[in-house]
Design an enzyme around this catalytic site. Structure first.
Site, mmCIF file in Angstrom:
data_model
loop_
_atom_site.group_PDB
_atom_site.id
_atom_site.type_symbol
_atom_site.label_atom_id
_atom_site.label_comp_id
_atom_site.label_asym_id
_atom_site.label_seq_id
_atom_site.Cartn_x
_atom_site.Cartn_y
_atom_site.Cartn_z
ATOM 1 N N SER A 413 33.479 50.589 26.309
ATOM 2 C CA SER A 413 34.363 49.196 27.649
ATOM 3 C C SER A 413 33.756 48.048 27.620
ATOM 4 O O SER A 413 33.006 47.698 27.700
ATOM 5 C CB SER A 413 34.534 50.365 28.490
ATOM 6 O OG SER A 413 35.364 50.119 29.357
ATOM 7 N N PRO A 414 34.624 47.210 27.656
ATOM 8 C CA PRO A 414 34.569 46.296 28.470
ATOM 9 C C PRO A 414 33.105 45.776 29.301
ATOM 10 O O PRO A 414 33.653 46.699 30.529
ATOM 11 C CB PRO A 414 35.339 45.041 28.865
ATOM 12 C CG PRO A 414 36.315 45.553 27.956
ATOM 13 C CD PRO A 414 36.536 47.370 27.892
ATOM 14 N N CYS A 416 31.047 43.215 31.697
ATOM 15 C CA CYS A 416 30.847 42.338 32.547
ATOM 16 C C CYS A 416 28.528 42.190 32.975
ATOM 17 O O CYS A 416 28.413 43.253 33.003
ATOM 18 C CB CYS A 416 31.297 41.715 34.087
ATOM 19 S SG CYS A 416 32.299 41.407 33.888
ATOM 20 N N GLN A 491 36.946 40.428 24.586
ATOM 21 C CA GLN A 491 38.410 40.229 26.375
ATOM 22 C C GLN A 491 38.896 39.529 26.627
ATOM 23 O O GLN A 491 37.479 38.155 27.322
ATOM 24 C CB GLN A 491 37.836 41.976 26.611
ATOM 25 C CG GLN A 491 38.776 41.584 28.395
ATOM 26 C CD GLN A 491 38.614 42.823 29.188
ATOM 27 O OE1 GLN A 491 36.838 42.821 29.793
ATOM 28 N NE2 GLN A 491 39.224 43.472 29.666
ATOM 29 N N TYR A 572 42.243 40.095 38.608
ATOM 30 C CA TYR A 572 42.077 38.863 37.828
ATOM 31 C C TYR A 572 43.588 38.349 37.950
ATOM 32 O O TYR A 572 44.459 38.510 38.127
ATOM 33 C CB TYR A 572 41.868 38.647 36.569
ATOM 34 C CG TYR A 572 40.387 39.555 37.155
ATOM 35 C CD1 TYR A 572 38.569 39.320 37.685
ATOM 36 C CD2 TYR A 572 39.846 40.868 36.297
ATOM 37 C CE1 TYR A 572 37.632 39.645 37.920
ATOM 38 C CE2 TYR A 572 38.400 41.386 36.536
ATOM 39 C CZ TYR A 572 37.645 40.690 37.454
ATOM 40 O OH TYR A 572 36.477 41.658 37.648
ATOM 41 N N ARG A 620 45.088 45.321 28.941
ATOM 42 C CA ARG A 620 44.026 45.981 29.885
ATOM 43 C C ARG A 620 45.613 45.902 31.210
ATOM 44 O O ARG A 620 45.469 44.532 31.498
ATOM 45 C CB ARG A 620 42.682 45.826 29.850
ATOM 46 C CG ARG A 620 42.226 47.214 31.280
ATOM 47 C CD ARG A 620 40.945 46.652 31.136
ATOM 48 N NE ARG A 620 40.030 47.467 29.917
ATOM 49 C CZ ARG A 620 39.046 47.941 30.589
ATOM 50 N NH1 ARG A 620 38.646 47.809 31.865
ATOM 51 N NH2 ARG A 620 38.507 49.052 29.808
ATOM 52 N N ARG A 714 30.165 53.500 31.518
ATOM 53 C CA ARG A 714 28.459 53.444 31.725
ATOM 54 C C ARG A 714 28.193 55.216 31.297
ATOM 55 O O ARG A 714 27.276 54.565 31.335
ATOM 56 C CB ARG A 714 29.035 54.142 33.488
ATOM 57 C CG ARG A 714 29.808 52.654 34.796
ATOM 58 C CD ARG A 714 29.978 53.545 36.113
ATOM 59 N NE ARG A 714 31.582 54.536 35.262
ATOM 60 C CZ ARG A 714 31.705 55.446 36.613
ATOM 61 N NH1 ARG A 714 30.879 55.446 37.941
ATOM 62 N NH2 ARG A 714 32.854 56.344 36.186
HETATM 63 C C1 LIG Z 1 29.107 46.873 34.592
HETATM 64 C C2 LIG Z 1 30.099 47.238 34.566
HETATM 65 C C3 LIG Z 1 31.286 46.136 33.985
HETATM 66 C C4 LIG Z 1 32.698 46.217 33.961
HETATM 67 N N1 LIG Z 1 32.926 44.733 33.815
HETATM 68 C C5 LIG Z 1 34.049 45.152 32.974
HETATM 69 C C6 LIG Z 1 35.220 43.800 32.100
HETATM 70 O O1 LIG Z 1 34.255 42.641 31.550
HETATM 71 N N2 LIG Z 1 36.197 44.342 32.148
HETATM 72 C C7 LIG Z 1 36.805 45.225 31.885
HETATM 73 O O2 LIG Z 1 37.781 45.448 31.840
HETATM 74 N N3 LIG Z 1 35.831 46.211 33.098
HETATM 75 C C8 LIG Z 1 35.385 46.085 33.372
HETATM 76 N N4 LIG Z 1 34.577 47.362 34.203
HETATM 77 C C9 LIG Z 1 34.661 48.676 34.113
HETATM 78 C C10 LIG Z 1 35.265 49.539 32.929
HETATM 79 O O3 LIG Z 1 35.207 48.432 31.718
HETATM 80 C C11 LIG Z 1 35.515 50.568 32.966
HETATM 81 O O4 LIG Z 1 36.652 50.187 33.166
HETATM 82 C C12 LIG Z 1 35.262 51.327 34.472
HETATM 83 O O5 LIG Z 1 34.129 51.421 34.450
HETATM 84 C C13 LIG Z 1 35.804 53.141 34.241
HETATM 85 O O6 LIG Z 1 34.901 53.350 32.789
HETATM 86 P P1 LIG Z 1 33.565 54.438 33.392
HETATM 87 O O7 LIG Z 1 33.811 55.466 33.760
HETATM 88 O O8 LIG Z 1 33.823 54.646 32.200
HETATM 89 O O9 LIG Z 1 32.717 53.902 33.918
HETATM 90 C C14 LIG Z 1 32.775 47.143 33.897
HETATM 91 C C15 LIG Z 1 31.982 48.283 34.777
HETATM 92 C C16 LIG Z 1 31.118 48.254 34.675
HETATM 93 C C17 LIG Z 1 30.389 49.159 35.142
#
Ligand SMILES: Cc1cc2nc3c(=O)[nH]c(=O)nc-3n(C[C@H](O)[C@H](O)[C@H](O)COP(=O)(O)O)c2cc1C
Ligand SMILES: Cc1cc2nc3c(=O)[nH]c(=O)nc-3n(C[C@H](O)[C@H](O)[C@H](O)COP(=O)(O)OP(=O)(O)OC[C@H]3O[C@@H](n4cnc5c(N)ncnc54)[C@H](O)[C@@H]3O)c2cc1C
Length: 751
Positions: A413-414, A416, A491, A572, A620, A714
């Site tokens: 996943s994207p 940051c 992204q 956003y 997204r 994560r």
């Molecule tokens: C450290 C971090 C940075 C993230 N940055 C982005 C991002 O740049 N773009 C985005 O669409 N979602 C971002 N997310 C959300 C994740 O892509 C994801 O949708 C969210 O963490 C849920 O997935 P998970 O349960 O597998 O962690 C971020 C999440 C984390 C933990």
């Protein structure tokens, strides 16, 4: 102790038995309004695990119950004229009347006083009792009388059902899905003794009304059902017993006890009949309450201990029942859209508790059939061969999006990283994305990469707005292409009102202490009350932003990215147009959904025009804002339809983060139902994200058709080699880079 139970159903009787067994000096009276041989309904069903609990609690009634039941392992599914059988499920059915007879006899033999034909209307009925048990069922009058204390909440579900019987001895637990000119009907049927079966018919309120059943008598209902299901009933008649059409109430109570009074069984909670747990929960409550009273002599302490023990277990069952009942409410979504093997898999895993792996343990043959079907489809769709035998698990099948073929269904996943300087990715990004690509995922996504300097979330965010960004990103892309089988996507985004904030670990979404830059958004609404107020975008701003997205997309193509994702989620800039909570505009870009989509779709079109035609674009979306007045899933489906019409290839379905006071419902696979809905209702491939943690979850989601790709965030921070480890555990041979071939002679031990 003097105990009065209001209600002599399974909960009241079983509790009386267990208490009398524990101490024959207890004076226990069960007050039941029906006669001893009166009962509503036909059969009840228990799983093998439930029966083990009963054996431990009272071997005598357990022995009588197990002698009386019909046991089966199979589930038969009738779908579109085809029959499918799944085995290994281990359930028992018995007549409710027989169960009550057994419990009544056992209670009487132990010395419990049973008073039938005794309607309890007033508290005088339990005067002088040390403990009052409200086991008076789903419409509990005790609960109603003390509603201020118990604070019940009743969620009336939208489908209609009727509980019938039949002399047709179904050989297995049977689900029937059948269409008539009125709509789709679902049947839950199971044998409960040598001859007879329960036959529950369920449908939507609209279908029920169209069929005229809202005005039908019991006899007319039975006649209608006999004709509609003549083939499945094999000429057997339908039996009725106060078989009235109803809606299912899910009952929850804020408190289960008050003074010396306690709610037990359906009075405290209900769980939809599609998971067959009502009687089990009622009897397990009785076991827990009797246990707590044995442990704590003081009644109120015992009642508190009972509630503390039972509530989490009941709530977990209620959550599973909720996803199950929603599946049945939405069966029209699956019916006709899913092929039989996938429909069966979706049905059997509907509560999201039974996974691909659990189901394989029960029924390896069915899972192999589903895997084979899935792999063949994937092979056809992608034009890539897949292993002939055994079929690969769904996560290791290819997917084609335009000319891009992903080797497997796992996506990083994207995320940051807040580690760039003026938008330029560096060694951190190379190592972060490079190691995850080597880790085996089919697609690795960059973090949210902003199309202008002012469009960044924080000073550390990556960008695609300066000429040198192309080369810096190309270094990462080339590494991924050279060192792994992964594809890499970018992204692209603009932070809008959530910009000019600190790095994650310095305070998420909090404004910078200094060095802020001006913000723009759909409407001049700050994110937090103390956040910077953004300027409402005018047409010139829109032209600039649209141009910046198109320029960034061209730069991404130069950097050789395989896929481009537009960020229309999480509040956003582009999301701020879509959500009614953040878009208060009165012009052509605000108001109805199509107006709110106008500018985001313009951006999409501008990007699609410059992004190579052979490469896919994903978007997204936040499928809900999790806030009253915000975007709802139905609008997300409409948005996905529009995007599909504009040339979008796949929707990356996320949720929330639009407003800080959102009320999300987290939990395992919590966003997957939105993906399932968008995929089937908008007819577009989807990715699902959010608390996807195990490879079995991934296989289940894919096999059931809830998404085409599974996105893990994560989990990939925790384990960059997540996909490799999943491959190892499933016996799949994922090629290692030459540098690492020695790992093939290593056997991991701790997993
Ligand atoms: C450290 C971090 C940075 C993230 N940055 C982005 C991002 O740049 N773009 C985005 O669409 N979602 C971002 N997310 C959300 C994740 O892509 C994801 O949708 C969210 O963490 C849920 O997935 P998970 O349960 O597998 O962690 C971020 C999440 C984390 C933990
Ligand atoms: C269509 C349908 C299918 C179901 N299928 C299953 C299944 O397959 N398996 C399963 O485990 N469960 C099933 N259930 C649920 C199951 O019937 C209940 O969850 C279970 O009976 C709960 O037991 P209980 O003792 O709490 O309540 P009940 O069985 O409802 O018993 C309450 C008793 O209290 C009595 N009563 C109520 N008010 C008073 C009063 N004021 N004075 C005196 N007596 C009173 C009632 O007459 C009744 O006998 C199904 C339910 C429905 C609606």
């Amino acid at each position: 102790m003097k105990i009065v139970s209001v209600g002599g159903g399974p909960a009241g009787l079983y509790f009386a038995i267990l208490m009398k067994k524990a101490d024959s000096a207890h004076e226990i009276t069960v007050l039941e309004r029906n006669r001893a041989d009166d009962t509503f309904g036909f059969g009840v069903v228990f799983s093998d695990a439930t029966l083990d609990n009963f054996r431990e609690a009272d071997p005598e009634s357990h022995a009588a119950i197990t002698q009386a039941f019909a046991h089966w392992d199979d589930i038969d599914i009738h779908y579109q004229g085809q029959g499918l059988t799944s085995t290994g499920h281990g359930f028992s059915g018995m007549s409710r009347q027989t169960l009550l007879d057994i419990l009544q006899r056992r209670a009487a033999a132990l010395g419990v006083t049973l008073r039938f034909s005794t309607e309890v209307a007033e508290p005088a009925a339990w005067a002088g009792a040390d403990l009052v048990v409200a086991a008076d069922g789903v419409n509990s009058s005790v609960r109603l009388r003390y509603a201020a204390h118990f604070q019940p909440a009743i969620d009336w579900r939208r489908n209609r059902f009727v509980w019938l019987g039949t002399t047709c001895p179904f050989p297995a637990f049977t689900f029937i899905f059948k269409e008539s000119e009125h709509g789709l009907w679902r049947v839950h049927a199971y044998r409960y003794d040598a001859r007879d079966s329960t036959f529950i018919v369920e449908t939507t309120e609209a279908t029920w009304r169209r069929a005229g059943l809202d005005e039908a008598s019991e006899d007319e209902t039975a006649a209608f059902v006999e004709v509609l299901f003549a083939r499945e009933l094999d000429g057997h008649p339908v039996l009725k017993n106060r078989s009235l059409w109803r809606a299912f109430p899910t009952v929850r109570n804020t408190r289960w006890h008050h003074g010396n009074m306690v709610l037990l069984g359906d009075a405290a909670h209900t769980a939809h009949f599609s998971i067959g747990s009502g009687t089990k929960l009622a009897m397990e409550d009785a076991i827990a309450l009797a246990g707590a009273l044995g442990e704590h002599r003081e009644v109120t302490r015992a009642l508190a201990a009972y509630e503390a023990e039972r509530r989490p277990q009941v709530e977990a069952t209620q959550r599973a029942a909720q996803t199950s009942l929603e599946w049945f409410e939405q069966a029209e979504r699956y019916h006709g859209r899913l092929e039989p093997a996938q429909f069966a898999f979706s049905l059997l895993t509907r509560s999201l508790r039974v996974t691909h792996e659990n189901l394989r343990a029960r029924d390896a043959k069915l899972v192999a059939t589903v895997d084979r079907w899935f792999a063949d489809k994937a092979s056809q769709q992608s034009g890539r061969p897949v292993a002939a035998a055994p079929p690969p698990p769904p996560m290791f099948t290819p997917l084609r999006l335009r000319e891009l073929v992903l080797a497997n269904r796992v996506v990083v996943s994207p995320m940051c990283q807040y580690s760039a300087e003026d938008g330029t990715p560096n060694d951190w990004h190379l190592v972060h994305l490079g190691s995850r690509a080597v880790g085996g995922a089919g697609l690795v996504m960059t973090e949210m990469t902003d199309v202008t300097r002012e469009g960044r979330i924080s000073p550390g965010c990556t960008g695609m707005y300066k000429p040198e960004h192309v080369g810096a990103w190309k270094r990462v892309v080339d590494f991924v292409h050279g060192a792994s089988g992964a594809a890499i996507g970018i992204q692209l985004a603009h932070a809008g009102r959530k910009g000019s904030t600190r790095r994650l670990w310095e305070g998420i979404d909090e404004p910078l202490p200094d060095g802020n830059w001006p913000l723009i958004a759909a409407s001049p609404l700050p994110y937090f009350p103390h956040s910077q107020v953004p300027r409402e975008m005018n047409r010139a701003d829109m032209d600039d932003v649209r141009g910046a997205f198109a320029r960034a997309a061209s730069m991404a193509a130069q950097a050789d990215f395989d896929l481009l994702e537009l960020h229309f989620a999480h509040g956003y800039l582009l999301a701020s147009f879509i959500s009614p909570l953040t878009n208060r505009r009165k012009d052509a870009y605000g108001g109805a959904l199509m107006n709110r989509l106008r500018f985001p779709l313009e951006v999409f079109d501008a990007v699609r025009a410059v992004w190579p035609a052979e490469k896919p674009i994903s978007v997204r979306l936040s499928a809900t804002d999790w806030k009253a007045g915000g975007l709802e899933p139905a609008e997300a489906v409409q948005t996905a339809r529009e995007l599909k019409a504009h040339g979008c290839d796949i929707i990356d379905v996320s949720a929330g983060n639009t407003v800080p006071d959102q009320e999300p419902e987290y939990g395992r696979l919590f966003q997957t139902p939105f993906s399932d809905r968008i995929r089937l209702e908008a007819g577009i491939p989807t990715m699902t994200v959010g608390a996807v943690a195990s490879y079995s979850d991934v296989n289940s989601i894919l096999a059931a058709g809830r998404a085409d790709l599974c996105v893990l965030a994560r989990a990939h921070l925790y384990d960059p080699y997540w996909t490799r480890h999943a491959a190892f555990e499933q016996g799949v041979d994922l090629p290692w880079p030459d540098q690492y071939v020695s790992v093939k002679t290593f056997t991991p031990r701790d997993r």
